[in-house]
Design a protein around this motif. Structure first.
Motif, mmCIF file in Angstrom:
data_model
loop_
_atom_site.group_PDB
_atom_site.id
_atom_site.type_symbol
_atom_site.label_atom_id
_atom_site.label_comp_id
_atom_site.label_asym_id
_atom_site.label_seq_id
_atom_site.Cartn_x
_atom_site.Cartn_y
_atom_site.Cartn_z
ATOM 1 N N THR A 142 0.827 -1.201 0.000
ATOM 2 C CA THR A 142 0.000 0.000 0.000
ATOM 3 C C THR A 142 0.865 1.256 0.000
ATOM 4 O O THR A 142 2.027 1.232 0.416
ATOM 5 C CB THR A 142 -0.912 0.061 1.244
ATOM 6 O OG1 THR A 142 -0.097 0.020 2.426
ATOM 7 C CG2 THR A 142 -1.905 -1.090 1.261
ATOM 8 N N LYS A 144 0.162 5.160 1.465
ATOM 9 C CA LYS A 144 -0.802 5.928 2.254
ATOM 10 C C LYS A 144 -0.248 7.325 2.519
ATOM 11 O O LYS A 144 0.966 7.533 2.560
ATOM 12 C CB LYS A 144 -1.117 5.203 3.568
ATOM 13 C CG LYS A 144 -1.795 3.855 3.333
ATOM 14 C CD LYS A 144 -2.172 3.160 4.628
ATOM 15 C CE LYS A 144 -2.902 1.844 4.318
ATOM 16 N NZ LYS A 144 -3.316 1.136 5.546
ATOM 17 N N ARG A 273 -4.516 16.624 -0.147
ATOM 18 C CA ARG A 273 -4.570 15.184 -0.431
ATOM 19 C C ARG A 273 -5.170 14.929 -1.813
ATOM 20 O O ARG A 273 -4.738 14.035 -2.534
ATOM 21 C CB ARG A 273 -5.361 14.463 0.665
ATOM 22 C CG ARG A 273 -4.682 14.522 2.027
ATOM 23 C CD ARG A 273 -5.325 13.575 3.030
ATOM 24 N NE ARG A 273 -6.691 13.896 3.359
ATOM 25 C CZ ARG A 273 -7.070 14.794 4.262
ATOM 26 N NH1 ARG A 273 -6.151 15.482 4.938
ATOM 27 N NH2 ARG A 273 -8.344 15.014 4.523
ATOM 28 N N ILE A 326 -4.084 5.767 -3.557
ATOM 29 C CA ILE A 326 -3.460 6.247 -2.325
ATOM 30 C C ILE A 326 -4.554 6.437 -1.287
ATOM 31 O O ILE A 326 -5.503 7.196 -1.510
ATOM 32 C CB ILE A 326 -2.718 7.574 -2.541
ATOM 33 C CG1 ILE A 326 -1.590 7.411 -3.566
ATOM 34 C CG2 ILE A 326 -2.141 8.081 -1.227
ATOM 35 C CD1 ILE A 326 -0.844 8.707 -3.845
ATOM 36 N N ASP A 327 -4.438 5.765 -0.156
ATOM 37 C CA ASP A 327 -5.372 5.954 0.955
ATOM 38 C C ASP A 327 -4.920 7.169 1.762
ATOM 39 O O ASP A 327 -3.713 7.396 1.928
ATOM 40 C CB ASP A 327 -5.411 4.713 1.853
ATOM 41 C CG ASP A 327 -5.902 3.484 1.098
ATOM 42 O OD1 ASP A 327 -6.771 3.636 0.230
ATOM 43 O OD2 ASP A 327 -5.398 2.377 1.374
ATOM 44 N N THR A 328 -5.863 7.927 2.295
ATOM 45 C CA THR A 328 -5.504 9.168 2.987
ATOM 46 C C THR A 328 -6.146 9.264 4.369
ATOM 47 O O THR A 328 -7.191 8.660 4.635
ATOM 48 C CB THR A 328 -5.918 10.399 2.162
ATOM 49 O OG1 THR A 328 -7.348 10.412 1.995
ATOM 50 C CG2 THR A 328 -5.246 10.395 0.793
ATOM 51 N N PHE A 364 -4.024 3.025 10.909
ATOM 52 C CA PHE A 364 -4.075 3.384 9.500
ATOM 53 C C PHE A 364 -2.824 2.920 8.757
ATOM 54 O O PHE A 364 -2.892 2.353 7.668
ATOM 55 C CB PHE A 364 -4.240 4.896 9.353
ATOM 56 C CG PHE A 364 -4.243 5.387 7.924
ATOM 57 C CD1 PHE A 364 -5.308 5.120 7.087
ATOM 58 C CD2 PHE A 364 -3.171 6.127 7.429
ATOM 59 C CE1 PHE A 364 -5.320 5.582 5.766
ATOM 60 C CE2 PHE A 364 -3.165 6.578 6.128
ATOM 61 C CZ PHE A 364 -4.246 6.309 5.287
ATOM 62 N N LEU A 365 -1.654 3.162 9.352
ATOM 63 C CA LEU A 365 -0.396 2.864 8.672
ATOM 64 C C LEU A 365 0.003 1.386 8.756
ATOM 65 O O LEU A 365 0.523 0.817 7.803
ATOM 66 C CB LEU A 365 0.738 3.721 9.240
ATOM 67 C CG LEU A 365 0.651 5.225 8.998
ATOM 68 C CD1 LEU A 365 1.871 5.924 9.584
ATOM 69 C CD2 LEU A 365 0.512 5.545 7.515
#
Length: 367
Positions: A142, A144, A273, A326-328, A364-365
């Motif tokens: 991923t 992020k 973002r 990309i996850d934010t 999240f990370l």
């Protein structure tokens, strides 16, 4: 005898005809026929050579793109090229390397956390207008992006506690990273920064990006100086292709709501973002050779301490795992902070519940 001779005439005649045929066959071919034969032989040689070249090129192609080892060679060459083109801050890098012996925040193998920040240099000031952590996770495959709000009330090592965006002005990138690591409890592996002018050049080099604007956003950008060049104040509500000057203006807006309703600095981090996602989408839609040509125009404008191995890790992780999103996240998370008019002598700070926010950041990370 005449009769005998006569009786042999047919045989002799046949023999004579055969001899004539043989003689005709043995006659040298004409010039045109010789030319045709030579051309045919030459064509056959060319075809054989082309076939051999095709086999060789095909084998190399399979070696390079068909095997992890072959692609690894490409990633290695690409990372060397990128590393050589970037602007390396040797002084800051040396200072950070000395401090990296002590890990302050969370660090995990396979996770690369890079601090991205933009510098506002208007009127001689040097403020970090935007701060984000790009996290490349080769374990989870991923990429992020975490926005850190600049008005967050933090403890700055060696200084009085104040807003996060003051750390860079007081002690440069070294102090900024120390501040982030000690407050957010996360290890920063590298950093990369650009100023406003460089940001515009990067966006222009890729041909602009696609952004959807709300009605209020478009109207505000047309009548204010956030888009510094009046010639470009032509944006409209809906989908736009924004050039560098327009996208920079979009990223700086905070006094009107975003498309979706976020306002103030919260809205501005949403725009940051969205802009990063738009740049990522544009770059990934192009072939690698075109991207390399474009990157050559702006890589020298990026100041960083990233290593060649880290660049190779990023390239291989994104390409090998075909990462296209990309996850934010924004820190602070909604409901996990207060925003008083004044706190400890600082006006309009964001006072975080650090335990809850760090828990959300880790989730999240690192999941």
């Amino acid at each position: 005898m005449n009769n005998k001779k006569t009786s042999y005439d047919p045989i002799e005649n046949i023999w004579d005809e055969q001899s004539e045929d043989n003689m005709q066959k043995q006659q040298p071919v004409s010039f045109n026929k010789r030319s045709k034969l030579k051309k045919k032989k030459k064509t056959n040689k060319v075809l054989k050579r082309c076939l051999a070249a095709f086999i060789i090129v095909g084998s190399l192609f399979l070696l390079i793109f068909g095997t992890r080892f072959g692609r690894g060679l490409l990633y290695h060459m690409a990372s060397s090229y990128v590393y050589g083109a970037l602007d390396h801050d040797d002084e800051a890098t040396e200072a950070m390397n000395q401090n990296n012996n002590v890990i302050v925040g969370r660090q995990e193998d396979g996770v690369l956390n890079i601090l991205l920040y933009g510098i506002e240099e208007i009127g001689g000031a040097k403020n970090t207008d935007s701060m984000m952590i790009a996290s490349i996770n080769s374990n989870q495959k991923t990429v992020k992006l975490v926005s850190l709000m600049r008005d967050t009330y933090v403890s700055i090592p060696g200084w009085k506690s104040t807003k996060l965006n003051a750390a860079y002005a007081k002690g440069g990138v070294e102090l900024l990273i120390k501040t982030i690591e000690e407050n957010y409890k996360i290890h920063i592996d590298a950093y990369a920064s650009v100023n406003f002018e460089s940001f515009e050049q990067i966006v222009d080099s890729i041909g602009g990006v696609t952004i959807e604007l709300g009605k209020e956003e478009a109207k505000y950008l047309r009548r204010t100086n956030y888009i510094s060049n009046p010639e470009y104040r032509t944006v409209k509500a809906g989908v736009n292709t924004l050039n560098g000057n327009q996208l920079l203006g979009y990223c700086r807006v905070r006094k009107v709501k975003t498309l979706g309703g976020a306002n103030n600095d919260y809205g501005r981090t949403v725009r940051h973002r969205r802009a990063m996602n738009a740049i990522f989408d544009k770059v990934k839609s192009q072939n690698i050779f075109k991207t390399a040509r474009q990157a050559n125009k702006w890589m020298g404008d990026v100041t960083t301490n990233i290593t060649k191995d880290q660049i190779e890790t990023i390239i291989s992780t994104v390409i090998e795992n075909r990462i296209n999103t990309i996850d934010t996240l924004r820190i602070p998370v909604d409901g996990m902070f207060n925003d008083p008019k004044s706190y400890q002598g600082v006006t309009y700070p964001l006072v975080l519940d650090w335990d809850k926010n760090i828990e959300e950041l880790y989730r999240f990370l690192y999941e």
